[in-house]
Design a protein around this motif. Structure first.
Motif, PDB file in Angstrom:
ATOM      1  N   ASN A 127      53.743  39.570  39.048  1.00 47.24           N
ATOM      2  CA  ASN A 127      53.967  40.193  37.746  1.00 47.24           C
ATOM      3  C   ASN A 127      53.637  39.236  36.602  1.00 47.24           C
ATOM      4  N   ILE A 128      53.993  37.980  36.769  1.00 46.45           N
ATOM      5  CA  ILE A 128      53.681  36.972  35.744  1.00 46.45           C
ATOM      6  C   ILE A 128      52.164  36.838  35.590  1.00 46.45           C
ATOM      7  N   HIS A 129      51.464  36.757  36.720  1.00 49.01           N
ATOM      8  CA  HIS A 129      49.997  36.679  36.665  1.00 49.01           C
ATOM      9  C   HIS A 129      49.422  37.898  35.947  1.00 49.01           C
ATOM     10  N   LYS A 130      49.957  39.071  36.252  1.00 47.50           N
ATOM     11  CA  LYS A 130      49.478  40.315  35.630  1.00 47.50           C
ATOM     12  C   LYS A 130      49.667  40.258  34.114  1.00 47.50           C
ATOM     13  N   MET A 131      50.817  39.790  33.662  1.00 45.53           N
ATOM     14  CA  MET A 131      51.085  39.689  32.221  1.00 45.53           C
ATOM     15  C   MET A 131      50.139  38.697  31.551  1.00 45.53           C
ATOM     16  N   MET A 138      37.401  44.172  46.282  1.00 45.53           N
ATOM     17  CA  MET A 138      37.737  43.041  47.129  1.00 45.53           C
ATOM     18  C   MET A 138      39.195  43.133  47.539  1.00 45.53           C
ATOM     19  N   PHE A 139      40.056  43.580  46.609  1.00 39.76           N
ATOM     20  CA  PHE A 139      41.473  43.724  46.897  1.00 39.76           C
ATOM     21  C   PHE A 139      41.683  44.691  48.052  1.00 39.76           C
ATOM     22  N   GLY A 140      40.937  45.781  48.068  1.00 37.70           N
ATOM     23  CA  GLY A 140      41.052  46.732  49.158  1.00 37.70           C
ATOM     24  C   GLY A 140      40.687  46.108  50.497  1.00 37.70           C
ATOM     25  N   LYS A 141      39.700  45.212  50.491  1.00 41.43           N
ATOM     26  CA  LYS A 141      39.283  44.554  51.727  1.00 41.43           C
ATOM     27  C   LYS A 141      40.360  43.580  52.212  1.00 41.43           C
ATOM     28  N   VAL A 142      41.076  42.957  51.282  1.00 38.98           N
ATOM     29  CA  VAL A 142      42.130  42.012  51.641  1.00 38.98           C
ATOM     30  C   VAL A 142      43.290  42.729  52.295  1.00 38.98           C
ATOM     31  N   THR A 143      43.603  43.941  51.810  1.00 37.91           N
ATOM     32  CA  THR A 143      44.788  44.645  52.307  1.00 37.91           C
ATOM     33  C   THR A 143      44.506  45.534  53.498  1.00 37.91           C
ATOM     34  N   GLU A 144      43.242  45.688  53.882  1.00 38.67           N
ATOM     35  CA  GLU A 144      42.912  46.513  55.047  1.00 38.67           C
ATOM     36  C   GLU A 144      43.351  45.827  56.324  1.00 38.67           C
ATOM     37  N   LYS A 145      43.726  46.614  57.304  1.00 40.37           N
ATOM     38  CA  LYS A 145      44.076  46.075  58.617  1.00 40.37           C
ATOM     39  C   LYS A 145      43.259  46.746  59.677  1.00 40.37           C
ATOM     40  N   GLU A 163      44.340  39.036  37.004  1.00 45.09           N
ATOM     41  CA  GLU A 163      44.430  40.149  37.948  1.00 45.09           C
ATOM     42  C   GLU A 163      44.295  39.721  39.410  1.00 45.09           C
ATOM     43  N   ASP A 164      43.339  38.848  39.689  1.00 46.14           N
ATOM     44  CA  ASP A 164      43.102  38.439  41.078  1.00 46.14           C
ATOM     45  C   ASP A 164      44.317  37.731  41.663  1.00 46.14           C
ATOM     46  N   GLU A 165      44.913  36.840  40.865  1.00 45.25           N
ATOM     47  CA  GLU A 165      46.100  36.127  41.336  1.00 45.25           C
ATOM     48  C   GLU A 165      47.277  37.085  41.534  1.00 45.25           C
ATOM     49  N   ALA A 221      46.721  39.069  44.724  1.00 39.35           N
ATOM     50  CA  ALA A 221      46.935  38.245  45.919  1.00 39.35           C
ATOM     51  C   ALA A 221      48.424  38.097  46.205  1.00 39.35           C
ATOM     52  N   CYS A 222      49.210  37.847  45.171  1.00 39.92           N
ATOM     53  CA  CYS A 222      50.670  37.712  45.358  1.00 39.92           C
ATOM     54  C   CYS A 222      51.288  39.017  45.831  1.00 39.92           C
ATOM     55  N   TRP A 223      50.913  40.124  45.178  1.00 38.22           N
ATOM     56  CA  TRP A 223      51.476  41.416  45.564  1.00 38.22           C
ATOM     57  C   TRP A 223      51.079  41.789  46.985  1.00 38.22           C
ATOM     58  N   SER A 224      49.849  41.497  47.349  1.00 36.77           N
ATOM     59  CA  SER A 224      49.379  41.813  48.695  1.00 36.77           C
ATOM     60  C   SER A 224      50.172  41.035  49.746  1.00 36.77           C
TER      61      SER A 224
END
Length: 86
Positions: free
Chosen positions: A17-21, A79-86, A25-27, A30-33
């Motif tokens: 959330n801190i990174h988002k504020m 890229m975020f979608g690729k990180v969270t895919e299993k 966005e990328d950081e 990554a934290c949320w994921s």
């Protein structure tokens, strides 16, 4: 092991959330994921379905935003979608 702790999930989520504020966005993603992954691994989604729903919704909203931005730039999927895919 600190990583196997619900507090670890909470801290990662807050750091995201801190990174988002700060428009990092990328950081944030990554934290949320990682927070969501650990949350799932610990089985916390079963006992906290509303929190799981909020986290999942947040991740999917950001994925949709990333996909829309990539399409505007003429690039492929998120890229975020690729990180969270299993």
């Amino acid at each position: 092991d600190t990583k196997n702790d619900g507090d670890y999930v909470n801290v990662l989520f807050m750091i995201g959330n801190i990174h988002k504020m700060q428009s990092r966005e990328d950081e944030a993603q990554a934290c949320w994921s990682e927070a969501y992954q650990v949350f799932q691994e610990l089985g916390l989604a079963d006992t906290n379905p509303q929190i799981a729903k909020v986290m999942s919704h947040l991740l999917h909203l950001d994925e949709q935003k990333d996909d829309a931005e990539q399409k505007k730039k003429g690039k492929g999927g998120s890229m975020f979608g690729k990180v969270t895919e299993k």
